[in-house]
Write a protein that holds these residues in place. Structure first.
Motif, mmCIF file in Angstrom:
data_model
loop_
_atom_site.group_PDB
_atom_site.id
_atom_site.type_symbol
_atom_site.label_atom_id
_atom_site.label_comp_id
_atom_site.label_asym_id
_atom_site.label_seq_id
_atom_site.Cartn_x
_atom_site.Cartn_y
_atom_site.Cartn_z
ATOM 1 N N ALA A 77 86.720 47.047 26.077
ATOM 2 C CA ALA A 77 87.297 45.910 26.796
ATOM 3 C C ALA A 77 87.945 44.874 25.893
ATOM 4 N N SER A 78 87.440 44.716 24.673
ATOM 5 C CA SER A 78 87.953 43.652 23.818
ATOM 6 C C SER A 78 87.808 44.019 22.353
ATOM 7 N N SER A 79 88.758 43.533 21.557
ATOM 8 C CA SER A 79 88.672 43.712 20.105
ATOM 9 C C SER A 79 88.301 42.407 19.410
ATOM 10 N N ASN A 80 88.087 41.361 20.198
ATOM 11 C CA ASN A 80 87.760 40.044 19.653
ATOM 12 C C ASN A 80 86.262 39.936 19.415
ATOM 13 N N HIS A 81 85.883 39.559 18.194
ATOM 14 C CA HIS A 81 84.469 39.484 17.828
ATOM 15 C C HIS A 81 83.707 38.471 18.669
ATOM 16 N N LEU A 82 84.311 37.308 18.889
ATOM 17 C CA LEU A 82 83.628 36.274 19.661
ATOM 18 C C LEU A 82 83.400 36.738 21.100
ATOM 19 N N ASP A 83 84.406 37.352 21.705
ATOM 20 C CA ASP A 83 84.249 37.875 23.068
ATOM 21 C C ASP A 83 83.084 38.855 23.136
ATOM 22 N N LYS A 84 83.036 39.774 22.176
ATOM 23 C CA LYS A 84 81.984 40.786 22.165
ATOM 24 C C LYS A 84 80.612 40.154 21.960
ATOM 25 N N TRP A 85 80.544 39.191 21.066
ATOM 26 C CA TRP A 85 79.262 38.549 20.753
ATOM 27 C C TRP A 85 78.693 37.827 21.976
ATOM 28 N N VAL A 86 79.545 37.065 22.643
ATOM 29 C CA VAL A 86 79.105 36.318 23.813
ATOM 30 C C VAL A 86 78.694 37.266 24.931
ATOM 31 N N LYS A 87 79.470 38.327 25.114
ATOM 32 C CA LYS A 87 79.151 39.281 26.177
ATOM 33 C C LYS A 87 77.882 40.061 25.849
ATOM 34 N N PHE A 109 67.797 37.127 22.618
ATOM 35 C CA PHE A 109 68.924 37.724 21.912
ATOM 36 C C PHE A 109 68.795 37.542 20.411
ATOM 37 N N GLY A 110 68.337 36.372 20.008
ATOM 38 C CA GLY A 110 68.216 36.061 18.593
ATOM 39 C C GLY A 110 68.615 34.617 18.354
ATOM 40 N N LYS A 111 68.616 34.220 17.107
ATOM 41 C CA LYS A 111 68.954 32.844 16.734
ATOM 42 C C LYS A 111 69.972 32.868 15.609
ATOM 43 N N GLY A 112 71.098 32.191 15.830
ATOM 44 C CA GLY A 112 72.151 32.152 14.831
ATOM 45 C C GLY A 112 73.482 32.602 15.406
ATOM 46 N N GLU A 113 74.439 32.857 14.527
ATOM 47 C CA GLU A 113 75.777 33.227 14.950
ATOM 48 C C GLU A 113 76.214 34.528 14.265
ATOM 49 N N TYR A 114 77.287 35.127 14.786
ATOM 50 C CA TYR A 114 77.736 36.413 14.263
ATOM 51 C C TYR A 114 78.402 36.288 12.894
ATOM 52 N N LYS A 154 71.410 28.510 3.607
ATOM 53 C CA LYS A 154 71.715 27.600 4.706
ATOM 54 C C LYS A 154 71.369 28.244 6.051
ATOM 55 N N GLU A 155 70.983 27.396 6.986
ATOM 56 C CA GLU A 155 70.601 27.894 8.311
ATOM 57 C C GLU A 155 71.744 28.646 8.980
ATOM 58 N N GLN A 156 72.986 28.170 8.809
ATOM 59 C CA GLN A 156 74.124 28.823 9.460
ATOM 60 C C GLN A 156 74.438 30.188 8.876
ATOM 61 N N ASP A 157 73.817 30.516 7.744
ATOM 62 C CA ASP A 157 74.043 31.825 7.118
ATOM 63 C C ASP A 157 73.004 32.862 7.541
ATOM 64 N N VAL A 158 72.140 32.492 8.480
ATOM 65 C CA VAL A 158 71.038 33.370 8.883
ATOM 66 C C VAL A 158 71.110 33.682 10.377
ATOM 67 N N PHE A 159 70.959 34.951 10.704
ATOM 68 C CA PHE A 159 70.719 35.334 12.099
ATOM 69 C C PHE A 159 69.372 36.046 12.137
ATOM 70 N N LYS A 189 77.896 42.350 10.491
ATOM 71 C CA LYS A 189 78.221 42.945 9.189
ATOM 72 C C LYS A 189 77.573 42.137 8.053
ATOM 73 N N PRO A 190 76.260 42.051 8.067
ATOM 74 C CA PRO A 190 75.564 41.187 7.098
ATOM 75 C C PRO A 190 75.621 41.734 5.675
ATOM 76 N N LYS A 191 75.440 40.852 4.731
ATOM 77 C CA LYS A 191 75.348 41.263 3.331
ATOM 78 C C LYS A 191 73.950 41.786 3.019
ATOM 79 N N ALA A 192 72.978 41.339 3.794
ATOM 80 C CA ALA A 192 71.598 41.794 3.591
ATOM 81 C C ALA A 192 70.879 41.828 4.928
ATOM 82 N N ILE A 193 70.035 42.851 5.102
ATOM 83 C CA ILE A 193 69.171 42.958 6.266
ATOM 84 C C ILE A 193 67.736 42.917 5.768
ATOM 85 N N ILE A 194 66.959 41.987 6.285
ATOM 86 C CA ILE A 194 65.574 41.828 5.850
ATOM 87 C C ILE A 194 64.669 42.284 6.980
ATOM 88 N N LEU A 195 63.905 43.342 6.742
ATOM 89 C CA LEU A 195 63.023 43.927 7.746
ATOM 90 C C LEU A 195 61.618 43.385 7.520
#
Length: 247
Positions: A77-87, A109-114, A154-159, A189-195
């Protein structure tokens, strides 16, 4: 038989809020209706408020009964990242794909931004998170914030996300829930995933997902275990120090 000590019988809970009642009253619709809704554009940009995203799309979201089919439609339906994230957030909030939709109080859903650089994936929702509808409810929020501050992250760098989006309940299969997590990984597309505190089979499924190239995967213990046993704090810190090397 496995029994969750935090499991709550939803019939024993107080009357749900208006938000919960409205969710329960919505009827399931077919996938063709979902495809129509997916083409709706957001009416405003995502602001700095982490909780702003759910109100961006102005429509009555359908109930999600098949996660993979719904994600396929979203991709088309969309190639826009923001559209996909919100949906994608809307999909989690209106998911009826398994029986957890009947026992949960809030899906999270989680806390933070794409745009985050670091994706923290934690174990099952706690009782407090299920009641409050937020990640790391109670003292855990302050506890992890102290680690991030020490790492100069920074908080904005974390999801932060859970492996499952709803609190687990005995004998309910929620394996398909990882599809939401995979979709989040693909968009962030994170630089690191912490499990944090995940079981071996959960770790394997995440590693077998389409993890971005050059993304570092760090395995560590559950922060809830550390909060209960402070002597384990050094072990958690030694694992998280690997983030110093990631820019």
């Amino acid at each position: 038989m496995w029994v969750d000590r935090d499991y709550i019988d939803p019939h024993a809970l107080p009357a749900p809020s208006k938000l919960s009642q409205s969710k329960q009253s919505q009827s399931k619709i077919d996938q063709s209706s979902l495809k129509t809704n997916l083409n709706i554009k957001p009416t405003s940009k995502l602001g700095t408020n982490k909780q702003a995203a759910p109100s961006v799309l102005q429509f009555n979201a359908p109930r999600i009964t098949n996660i993979q089919s719904s994600l396929n439609l979203l991709e088309q339906a969309s190639s826009n990242h923001l559209d996909k994230w919100v949906k994608l957030r809307e999909m989690v909030q209106h998911c009826d794909a398994c029986e957890l939709s009947k026992t949960r109080i809030y899906p999270i859903f989680g806390k933070g931004e794409y745009t985050a650089k670091y994706l923290f994936i934690i174990e099952n929702l706690t009782r407090e998170e299920n009641f409050e509808g937020t990640v790391f409810a109670g003292p855990m929020n302050k506890f992890l914030a102290s680690f991030l501050a020490a790492l100069k992250i920074k908080e904005q760098d974390v999801f932060t996300s859970h492996y499952y989006k709803c609190k687990l309940a005995p004998e309910i299969n929620a394996d398909d829930c990882i599809l939401y997590l995979q979709a989040q990984i693909n968009l962030i597309k994170p630089k690191a995933i912490i499990l944090m505190g995940l079981q071996d089979d959960q770790i394997a499924r995440i590693k077998n997902a389409n993890i971005p190239e050059h993304c570092t995967v760090i395995e560590t213990i559950s922060p809830y275990l550390v909060l209960a046993q402070p002597l384990l704090k050094k072990s958690l810190w030694n694992d998280l120090k690997q983030l110093y090397k990631i820019t």
